[in-house]
Design a protein around this motif. Structure first.
Motif, PDB file in Angstrom:
ATOM      1  N   GLN A 160       2.349   3.033   6.344  1.00 46.29           N
ATOM      2  CA  GLN A 160       1.683   1.774   6.021  1.00 46.29           C
ATOM      3  C   GLN A 160       2.459   0.561   6.525  1.00 46.29           C
ATOM      4  O   GLN A 160       1.887  -0.365   7.106  1.00 46.29           O
ATOM      5  CB  GLN A 160       1.490   1.652   4.511  1.00 46.29           C
ATOM      6  CG  GLN A 160       0.398   2.518   3.938  1.00 46.29           C
ATOM      7  CD  GLN A 160      -0.974   2.069   4.360  1.00 46.29           C
ATOM      8  OE1 GLN A 160      -1.394   0.953   4.077  1.00 46.29           O
ATOM      9  NE2 GLN A 160      -1.686   2.925   5.063  1.00 46.29           N
ATOM     10  N   ASN A 163       0.821  -1.217   0.000  1.00 47.67           N
ATOM     11  CA  ASN A 163       0.000   0.000   0.000  1.00 47.67           C
ATOM     12  C   ASN A 163       0.850   1.261   0.000  1.00 47.67           C
ATOM     13  O   ASN A 163       0.392   2.329  -0.419  1.00 47.67           O
ATOM     14  CB  ASN A 163      -0.935   0.006   1.204  1.00 47.67           C
ATOM     15  CG  ASN A 163      -2.074  -0.976   1.078  1.00 47.67           C
ATOM     16  OD1 ASN A 163      -2.400  -1.424  -0.015  1.00 47.67           O
ATOM     17  ND2 ASN A 163      -2.683  -1.340   2.200  1.00 47.67           N
ATOM     18  N   THR A 164       2.090   1.136   0.485  1.00 45.90           N
ATOM     19  CA  THR A 164       2.991   2.285   0.480  1.00 45.90           C
ATOM     20  C   THR A 164       3.149   2.842  -0.935  1.00 45.90           C
ATOM     21  O   THR A 164       3.181   4.063  -1.137  1.00 45.90           O
ATOM     22  CB  THR A 164       4.371   1.886   1.037  1.00 45.90           C
ATOM     23  OG1 THR A 164       4.215   1.414   2.380  1.00 45.90           O
ATOM     24  CG2 THR A 164       5.327   3.071   1.039  1.00 45.90           C
ATOM     25  N   PHE A 188       0.062   5.005  -1.904  1.00 44.43           N
ATOM     26  CA  PHE A 188      -0.077   6.307  -1.255  1.00 44.43           C
ATOM     27  C   PHE A 188       1.097   7.237  -1.522  1.00 44.43           C
ATOM     28  O   PHE A 188       0.914   8.449  -1.620  1.00 44.43           O
ATOM     29  CB  PHE A 188      -0.293   6.112   0.244  1.00 44.43           C
ATOM     30  CG  PHE A 188      -1.630   5.513   0.577  1.00 44.43           C
ATOM     31  CD1 PHE A 188      -2.785   6.266   0.505  1.00 44.43           C
ATOM     32  CD2 PHE A 188      -1.748   4.178   0.934  1.00 44.43           C
ATOM     33  CE1 PHE A 188      -4.025   5.724   0.791  1.00 44.43           C
ATOM     34  CE2 PHE A 188      -2.974   3.621   1.228  1.00 44.43           C
ATOM     35  CZ  PHE A 188      -4.114   4.393   1.148  1.00 44.43           C
ATOM     36  N   GLY A 201       1.011   6.898   3.365  1.00 47.10           N
ATOM     37  CA  GLY A 201       1.906   5.971   2.688  1.00 47.10           C
ATOM     38  C   GLY A 201       3.119   5.589   3.506  1.00 47.10           C
ATOM     39  O   GLY A 201       3.486   4.412   3.600  1.00 47.10           O
TER      40      GLY A 201
END
Length: 391
Positions: free
Chosen positions: A254, A136-137, A140, A251
Protein backbone atom coordinates in the motif's frame (compact mmCIF):
# COMPACT_ATOMS: atom_id res chain seq x y z
CA UNK A 1 4.05 17.01 10.44
CA UNK A 2 4.55 15.88 14.06
CA UNK A 3 1.01 16.93 14.97
CA UNK A 4 -0.33 14.81 12.14
CA UNK A 5 1.81 11.80 12.95
CA UNK A 6 0.56 11.01 16.48
CA UNK A 7 -3.17 10.51 15.72
CA UNK A 8 -2.31 8.58 12.56
CA UNK A 9 -0.06 6.24 14.57
CA UNK A 10 -2.79 5.73 17.17
CA UNK A 11 -5.38 4.98 14.50
CA UNK A 12 -2.94 2.67 12.73
CA UNK A 13 -2.53 0.56 15.88
CA UNK A 14 -6.24 0.60 16.77
CA UNK A 15 -7.46 -0.23 13.27
CA UNK A 16 -4.81 -2.95 12.95
CA UNK A 17 -6.09 -4.60 16.14
CA UNK A 18 -9.71 -4.29 14.99
CA UNK A 19 -9.06 -5.70 11.54
CA UNK A 20 -6.94 -8.47 13.03
CA UNK A 21 -10.00 -9.47 15.04
CA UNK A 22 -12.25 -9.38 11.97
CA UNK A 23 -9.71 -11.32 9.91
CA UNK A 24 -9.44 -14.05 12.53
CA UNK A 25 -13.05 -15.08 11.98
CA UNK A 26 -13.32 -14.68 8.17
CA UNK A 27 -12.11 -18.15 7.06
CA UNK A 28 -14.04 -19.88 9.86
CA UNK A 29 -17.53 -18.41 9.41
CA UNK A 30 -18.39 -20.79 6.53
CA UNK A 31 -17.57 -23.77 8.78
CA UNK A 32 -19.53 -22.27 11.67
CA UNK A 33 -22.48 -21.49 9.41
CA UNK A 34 -22.55 -25.04 8.07
CA UNK A 35 -22.72 -26.43 11.63
CA UNK A 36 -25.89 -24.34 11.99
CA UNK A 37 -27.36 -25.83 8.80
CA UNK A 38 -26.52 -23.12 6.25
CA UNK A 39 -26.46 -23.90 2.50
CA UNK A 40 -24.26 -22.07 -0.01
CA UNK A 41 -26.90 -19.35 -0.32
CA UNK A 42 -27.23 -19.25 3.46
CA UNK A 43 -23.49 -18.67 3.83
CA UNK A 44 -23.80 -15.86 1.32
CA UNK A 45 -26.65 -14.25 3.26
CA UNK A 46 -24.69 -14.41 6.52
CA UNK A 47 -21.76 -12.57 4.96
CA UNK A 48 -24.07 -10.18 3.14
CA UNK A 49 -25.77 -9.21 6.40
CA UNK A 50 -22.54 -7.58 7.55
CA UNK A 51 -22.12 -5.67 4.29
CA UNK A 52 -25.81 -4.72 4.04
CA UNK A 53 -25.74 -3.09 7.46
CA UNK A 54 -22.59 -1.18 6.51
CA UNK A 55 -24.23 -0.07 3.27
CA UNK A 56 -27.17 1.46 5.12
CA UNK A 57 -25.29 3.21 7.92
CA UNK A 58 -21.86 4.22 6.57
CA UNK A 59 -22.88 7.23 4.48
CA UNK A 60 -25.00 8.60 7.33
CA UNK A 61 -22.36 8.07 10.02
CA UNK A 62 -19.61 9.40 7.75
CA UNK A 63 -21.57 12.59 7.15
CA UNK A 64 -22.41 12.98 10.86
CA UNK A 65 -18.72 12.65 11.70
CA UNK A 66 -18.03 15.69 9.50
CA UNK A 67 -20.09 17.85 11.87
CA UNK A 68 -19.93 16.07 15.23
CA UNK A 69 -16.35 14.84 15.35
CA UNK A 70 -14.57 11.60 14.53
CA UNK A 71 -13.49 10.34 17.95
CA UNK A 72 -16.91 9.61 19.49
CA UNK A 73 -18.02 7.42 16.58
CA UNK A 74 -14.75 5.47 16.61
CA UNK A 75 -15.05 4.79 20.35
CA UNK A 76 -18.69 3.69 20.18
CA UNK A 77 -17.93 1.41 17.25
CA UNK A 78 -14.98 -0.24 19.00
CA UNK A 79 -17.04 -0.78 22.15
CA UNK A 80 -19.77 -2.47 20.14
CA UNK A 81 -17.15 -4.60 18.37
CA UNK A 82 -16.10 -6.05 21.73
CA UNK A 83 -19.64 -6.92 22.84
CA UNK A 84 -20.75 -8.34 19.49
CA UNK A 85 -17.64 -10.54 19.18
CA UNK A 86 -18.75 -12.43 22.31
CA UNK A 87 -22.32 -12.74 20.97
CA UNK A 88 -21.09 -14.97 18.10
CA UNK A 89 -20.51 -17.77 20.62
CA UNK A 90 -24.19 -17.91 21.54
CA UNK A 91 -25.64 -18.05 17.99
CA UNK A 92 -27.82 -21.15 17.61
CA UNK A 93 -29.30 -20.69 14.13
CA UNK A 94 -28.54 -19.18 10.73
CA UNK A 95 -31.02 -16.38 11.47
CA UNK A 96 -29.29 -15.46 14.75
CA UNK A 97 -25.85 -15.55 13.12
CA UNK A 98 -27.11 -13.28 10.33
CA UNK A 99 -28.51 -10.83 12.91
CA UNK A 100 -25.18 -10.76 14.76
CA UNK A 101 -23.35 -10.13 11.49
CA UNK A 102 -25.67 -7.19 10.76
CA UNK A 103 -24.97 -5.72 14.20
CA UNK A 104 -21.27 -6.20 13.55
CA UNK A 105 -21.65 -4.33 10.28
CA UNK A 106 -23.27 -1.41 12.10
CA UNK A 107 -20.33 -1.24 14.50
CA UNK A 108 -17.89 -1.40 11.60
CA UNK A 109 -19.67 1.55 9.96
CA UNK A 110 -18.63 3.67 12.95
CA UNK A 111 -14.95 2.73 12.82
CA UNK A 112 -13.37 2.16 9.43
CA UNK A 113 -14.76 5.00 7.24
CA UNK A 114 -14.52 7.50 10.11
CA UNK A 115 -10.90 6.54 10.80
CA UNK A 116 -10.17 6.91 7.08
CA UNK A 117 -11.80 10.35 7.11
CA UNK A 118 -9.66 11.32 10.11
CA UNK A 119 -6.47 10.43 8.19
CA UNK A 120 -7.76 12.12 5.04
CA UNK A 121 -8.23 15.32 7.08
CA UNK A 122 -4.49 15.24 7.75
CA UNK A 123 -3.31 14.37 4.22
CA UNK A 124 -1.35 17.20 2.48
CA UNK A 125 -2.10 18.08 -1.12
CA UNK A 126 -0.10 15.98 -3.55
CA UNK A 127 0.51 13.24 -0.96
CA UNK A 128 -3.00 11.76 -0.76
CA UNK A 129 -1.90 8.41 -2.17
CA UNK A 130 1.03 8.09 0.22
CA UNK A 131 -0.94 9.02 3.36
CA UNK A 132 -3.98 6.89 2.54
CA UNK A 133 -1.81 4.04 1.30
CA UNK A 134 0.18 4.14 4.54
CA UNK A 135 -3.00 4.05 6.61
CA UNK A 136 -4.55 1.32 4.45
CA UNK A 137 -1.58 -0.83 5.43
CA UNK A 138 -3.09 -1.19 8.91
CA UNK A 139 -6.37 -2.40 7.44
CA UNK A 140 -4.86 -5.05 5.24
CA UNK A 141 -2.11 -6.22 7.57
CA UNK A 142 -4.65 -6.73 10.34
CA UNK A 143 -7.11 -8.46 8.06
CA UNK A 144 -4.31 -10.49 6.47
CA UNK A 145 -2.74 -11.77 9.69
CA UNK A 146 -6.15 -12.66 11.08
CA UNK A 147 -6.97 -15.76 9.00
CA UNK A 148 -3.59 -17.30 9.81
CA UNK A 149 -4.07 -16.76 13.54
CA UNK A 150 -7.73 -17.76 13.41
CA UNK A 151 -6.98 -20.98 11.56
CA UNK A 152 -4.31 -21.88 14.12
CA UNK A 153 -6.59 -21.20 17.11
CA UNK A 154 -9.44 -23.15 15.50
CA UNK A 155 -7.25 -26.19 14.79
CA UNK A 156 -5.94 -26.18 18.37
CA UNK A 157 -8.88 -25.09 20.54
CA UNK A 158 -12.10 -24.86 18.47
CA UNK A 159 -14.37 -22.00 17.43
CA UNK A 160 -15.29 -20.30 20.75
CA UNK A 161 -11.72 -19.14 21.57
CA UNK A 162 -11.56 -17.55 18.12
CA UNK A 163 -14.48 -15.26 18.96
CA UNK A 164 -13.02 -14.48 22.38
CA UNK A 165 -9.74 -13.44 20.75
CA UNK A 166 -11.69 -11.17 18.40
CA UNK A 167 -13.36 -9.55 21.45
CA UNK A 168 -10.02 -9.09 23.22
CA UNK A 169 -8.44 -7.36 20.23
CA UNK A 170 -11.41 -5.03 19.83
CA UNK A 171 -11.21 -4.15 23.53
CA UNK A 172 -7.49 -3.33 23.20
CA UNK A 173 -8.25 -1.04 20.25
CA UNK A 174 -10.98 0.70 22.29
CA UNK A 175 -8.64 1.34 25.22
CA UNK A 176 -5.88 2.72 22.97
CA UNK A 177 -8.24 5.20 21.30
CA UNK A 178 -9.98 6.18 24.55
CA UNK A 179 -6.68 7.11 26.17
CA UNK A 180 -4.57 8.48 23.33
CA UNK A 181 -6.70 9.58 20.37
CA UNK A 182 -7.43 13.35 20.27
CA UNK A 183 -10.42 14.85 18.52
CA UNK A 184 -9.63 15.85 14.95
CA UNK A 185 -9.25 19.58 14.35
CA UNK A 186 -9.46 19.69 10.57
CA UNK A 187 -13.09 18.68 10.10
CA UNK A 188 -14.75 19.79 6.87
CA UNK A 189 -18.46 20.50 7.34
CA UNK A 190 -20.26 19.09 4.33
CA UNK A 191 -23.05 21.21 2.87
CA UNK A 192 -23.83 18.69 0.16
CA UNK A 193 -26.33 15.86 0.13
CA UNK A 194 -25.20 12.25 -0.04
CA UNK A 195 -26.53 12.12 -3.59
CA UNK A 196 -24.39 15.11 -4.57
CA UNK A 197 -21.33 13.53 -2.96
CA UNK A 198 -21.81 10.18 -4.71
CA UNK A 199 -22.61 11.86 -8.03
CA UNK A 200 -19.65 14.25 -8.11
CA UNK A 201 -17.39 14.04 -11.14
CA UNK A 202 -14.44 12.55 -9.30
CA UNK A 203 -16.38 10.08 -7.15
CA UNK A 204 -18.43 8.27 -9.79
CA UNK A 205 -15.58 6.25 -11.37
CA UNK A 206 -13.97 5.26 -8.07
CA UNK A 207 -17.33 4.25 -6.56
CA UNK A 208 -17.92 1.97 -9.55
CA UNK A 209 -14.41 0.54 -9.14
CA UNK A 210 -14.96 -0.08 -5.43
CA UNK A 211 -18.19 -1.97 -6.03
CA UNK A 212 -16.57 -4.26 -8.58
CA UNK A 213 -13.39 -4.69 -6.55
CA UNK A 214 -15.43 -5.67 -3.49
CA UNK A 215 -17.50 -8.09 -5.56
CA UNK A 216 -14.33 -9.81 -6.79
CA UNK A 217 -12.63 -9.88 -3.40
CA UNK A 218 -15.87 -10.79 -1.64
CA UNK A 219 -16.19 -13.92 -3.75
CA UNK A 220 -12.56 -14.76 -3.01
CA UNK A 221 -12.80 -14.21 0.75
CA UNK A 222 -16.12 -15.98 1.32
CA UNK A 223 -15.80 -18.97 -0.99
CA UNK A 224 -12.09 -19.71 -1.16
CA UNK A 225 -12.41 -21.70 2.11
CA UNK A 226 -15.06 -23.81 0.39
CA UNK A 227 -12.98 -24.61 -2.69
CA UNK A 228 -9.86 -25.14 -0.56
CA UNK A 229 -11.55 -27.50 1.88
CA UNK A 230 -14.15 -29.42 -0.09
CA UNK A 231 -12.47 -29.51 -3.51
CA UNK A 232 -8.82 -29.70 -2.54
CA UNK A 233 -8.97 -31.09 1.02
CA UNK A 234 -6.82 -28.39 2.63
CA UNK A 235 -6.82 -27.74 6.38
CA UNK A 236 -8.10 -24.58 8.09
CA UNK A 237 -4.49 -23.57 8.72
CA UNK A 238 -3.56 -23.96 5.04
CA UNK A 239 -6.66 -22.02 4.03
CA UNK A 240 -5.67 -19.27 6.45
CA UNK A 241 -2.21 -19.05 4.88
CA UNK A 242 -3.70 -18.72 1.40
CA UNK A 243 -6.14 -15.95 2.36
CA UNK A 244 -3.50 -14.18 4.43
CA UNK A 245 -1.00 -14.20 1.54
CA UNK A 246 -3.42 -12.21 -0.61
CA UNK A 247 -4.36 -9.65 2.01
CA UNK A 248 -0.82 -9.24 3.33
CA UNK A 249 0.47 -8.64 -0.20
CA UNK A 250 -2.14 -5.89 -0.54
CA UNK A 251 -1.21 -4.40 2.82
CA UNK A 252 2.57 -4.49 2.46
CA UNK A 253 2.45 -2.78 -0.94
CA UNK A 254 0.00 0.00 0.00
CA UNK A 255 2.67 2.52 0.98
CA UNK A 256 4.80 1.97 -2.13
CA UNK A 257 1.87 1.95 -4.54
CA UNK A 258 0.50 5.00 -2.72
CA UNK A 259 3.59 6.88 -3.89
CA UNK A 260 2.84 5.64 -7.42
CA UNK A 261 -0.66 7.09 -7.12
CA UNK A 262 0.81 10.52 -6.37
CA UNK A 263 3.11 10.37 -9.41
CA UNK A 264 1.42 8.34 -12.14
CA UNK A 265 -1.97 7.95 -13.81
CA UNK A 266 -4.57 6.93 -11.25
CA UNK A 267 -6.78 5.62 -14.07
CA UNK A 268 -4.07 3.26 -15.31
CA UNK A 269 -3.20 2.05 -11.83
CA UNK A 270 -6.81 1.25 -10.96
CA UNK A 271 -7.52 -0.41 -14.32
CA UNK A 272 -4.28 -2.41 -14.27
CA UNK A 273 -4.89 -3.63 -10.73
CA UNK A 274 -8.44 -4.69 -11.57
CA UNK A 275 -7.21 -6.59 -14.63
CA UNK A 276 -4.76 -8.56 -12.46
CA UNK A 277 -7.49 -9.38 -9.92
CA UNK A 278 -9.83 -10.57 -12.68
CA UNK A 279 -7.29 -12.95 -14.23
CA UNK A 280 -6.37 -14.39 -10.83
CA UNK A 281 -10.03 -15.13 -10.05
CA UNK A 282 -10.52 -16.88 -13.38
CA UNK A 283 -7.43 -19.00 -12.67
CA UNK A 284 -8.49 -20.19 -9.21
CA UNK A 285 -10.86 -22.98 -10.43
CA UNK A 286 -7.94 -24.52 -12.33
CA UNK A 287 -5.83 -24.90 -9.19
CA UNK A 288 -4.75 -28.40 -8.27
CA UNK A 289 -3.43 -27.86 -4.77
CA UNK A 290 -2.07 -25.58 -2.08
CA UNK A 291 0.75 -24.00 -4.09
CA UNK A 292 -1.45 -23.09 -7.05
CA UNK A 293 -3.99 -21.39 -4.78
CA UNK A 294 -1.23 -19.65 -2.83
CA UNK A 295 0.33 -18.17 -5.98
CA UNK A 296 -2.98 -16.99 -7.44
CA UNK A 297 -4.02 -15.48 -4.11
CA UNK A 298 -0.72 -13.61 -3.97
CA UNK A 299 -1.25 -12.26 -7.49
CA UNK A 300 -4.81 -11.19 -6.62
CA UNK A 301 -3.48 -9.31 -3.59
CA UNK A 302 -0.90 -7.49 -5.70
CA UNK A 303 -3.63 -6.41 -8.11
CA UNK A 304 -5.71 -4.91 -5.31
CA UNK A 305 -2.63 -3.20 -3.88
CA UNK A 306 -2.03 -1.48 -7.19
CA UNK A 307 -5.57 -0.13 -7.45
CA UNK A 308 -6.71 0.82 -3.95
CA UNK A 309 -4.28 3.65 -3.01
CA UNK A 310 -5.05 5.44 -6.28
CA UNK A 311 -8.78 5.24 -5.64
CA UNK A 312 -8.55 6.44 -2.03
CA UNK A 313 -6.37 9.33 -3.18
CA UNK A 314 -9.16 10.49 -5.51
CA UNK A 315 -11.68 10.19 -2.66
CA UNK A 316 -9.43 12.26 -0.38
CA UNK A 317 -9.22 15.01 -3.00
CA UNK A 318 -13.01 15.03 -3.32
CA UNK A 319 -13.34 15.11 0.46
CA UNK A 320 -11.72 18.53 0.66
CA UNK A 321 -14.79 19.89 -1.08
CA UNK A 322 -17.59 17.57 0.01
CA UNK A 323 -16.38 16.51 3.48
CA UNK A 324 -14.01 13.63 4.19
CA UNK A 325 -16.54 11.71 6.29
CA UNK A 326 -19.21 11.95 3.60
CA UNK A 327 -16.80 10.87 0.84
CA UNK A 328 -15.19 8.04 2.82
CA UNK A 329 -18.65 6.89 3.87
CA UNK A 330 -19.76 6.78 0.23
CA UNK A 331 -16.57 4.97 -0.80
CA UNK A 332 -16.94 2.32 1.90
CA UNK A 333 -20.65 2.02 1.12
CA UNK A 334 -19.71 1.18 -2.47
CA UNK A 335 -17.46 -1.54 -1.09
CA UNK A 336 -20.34 -2.89 0.96
CA UNK A 337 -22.62 -2.96 -2.10
CA UNK A 338 -20.07 -5.24 -3.76
CA UNK A 339 -19.75 -7.33 -0.60
CA UNK A 340 -23.54 -7.70 -0.37
CA UNK A 341 -23.89 -8.86 -3.96
CA UNK A 342 -20.84 -11.14 -4.05
CA UNK A 343 -21.84 -13.75 -1.45
CA UNK A 344 -25.46 -13.91 -2.61
CA UNK A 345 -24.73 -14.12 -6.34
CA UNK A 346 -21.74 -16.43 -5.95
CA UNK A 347 -23.61 -18.58 -3.41
CA UNK A 348 -26.51 -18.89 -5.86
CA UNK A 349 -24.13 -19.89 -8.68
CA UNK A 350 -22.47 -22.39 -6.34
CA UNK A 351 -25.81 -24.04 -5.52
CA UNK A 352 -26.91 -23.97 -9.18
CA UNK A 353 -23.67 -25.28 -10.69
CA UNK A 354 -20.59 -25.64 -8.48
CA UNK A 355 -18.04 -23.51 -6.63
CA UNK A 356 -15.72 -23.28 -9.64
CA UNK A 357 -18.43 -21.62 -11.72
CA UNK A 358 -18.83 -18.95 -9.03
CA UNK A 359 -15.16 -17.98 -9.34
CA UNK A 360 -15.21 -17.99 -13.13
CA UNK A 361 -18.28 -15.73 -13.29
CA UNK A 362 -16.81 -13.31 -10.74
CA UNK A 363 -13.59 -13.09 -12.77
CA UNK A 364 -15.41 -12.45 -16.04
CA UNK A 365 -17.63 -9.74 -14.51
CA UNK A 366 -14.57 -8.06 -12.99
CA UNK A 367 -12.79 -8.22 -16.35
CA UNK A 368 -15.68 -6.51 -18.13
CA UNK A 369 -15.70 -3.80 -15.46
CA UNK A 370 -12.16 -2.74 -16.43
CA UNK A 371 -13.32 -1.32 -19.77
CA UNK A 372 -16.32 0.40 -18.19
CA UNK A 373 -14.14 2.01 -15.55
CA UNK A 374 -11.64 3.34 -18.10
CA UNK A 375 -14.45 5.00 -20.06
CA UNK A 376 -15.89 6.57 -16.88
CA UNK A 377 -12.50 7.70 -15.54
CA UNK A 378 -11.34 9.32 -18.76
CA UNK A 379 -14.67 11.07 -19.18
CA UNK A 380 -14.37 12.43 -15.63
CA UNK A 381 -10.67 13.25 -16.00
CA UNK A 382 -9.77 11.85 -12.59
CA UNK A 383 -6.02 12.06 -13.29
CA UNK A 384 -6.38 15.85 -13.20
CA UNK A 385 -9.18 15.98 -10.64
CA UNK A 386 -8.75 18.51 -7.84
CA UNK A 387 -12.15 18.45 -6.18
CA UNK A 388 -14.05 20.59 -8.67
CA UNK A 389 -17.74 21.17 -8.05
CA UNK A 390 -18.70 19.93 -11.52
CA UNK A 391 -21.55 17.40 -11.28
Amino acid sequence: MKGRLLPIQILFIAVFATMLGLGIVVPLLPYYAETLGATGLGIGLIFSGFALSRTIFMPLIGRFSDTRGRRIFILIGLGLFTIISVAYIFASSVLELTAIRMAHGFASAMVIPVAMAYVADLSPEGMEGFYMGSFNTSLFLGLGCGPLIGGSIFDIAGIAPVFLMMALLSCIAFIICAIFLPEGSLIKISQYSLREVAGSIGMRPVLFFRIMNAYANGTFMVFLPVIATFWLGLSAFETGIIISSSILATGLLQRSFGRFADRFSKTNLIAGGTLIVSLALIGIPFSSGFYDLFLLSLILGIGSALAIPASTAVVTIAGRTYGQGACMGAFNTAMSVGMVSAPVLSGFIMDLFDIRAAFELAGIISLISVGIFIIMARSAGIDNYRGELKQ
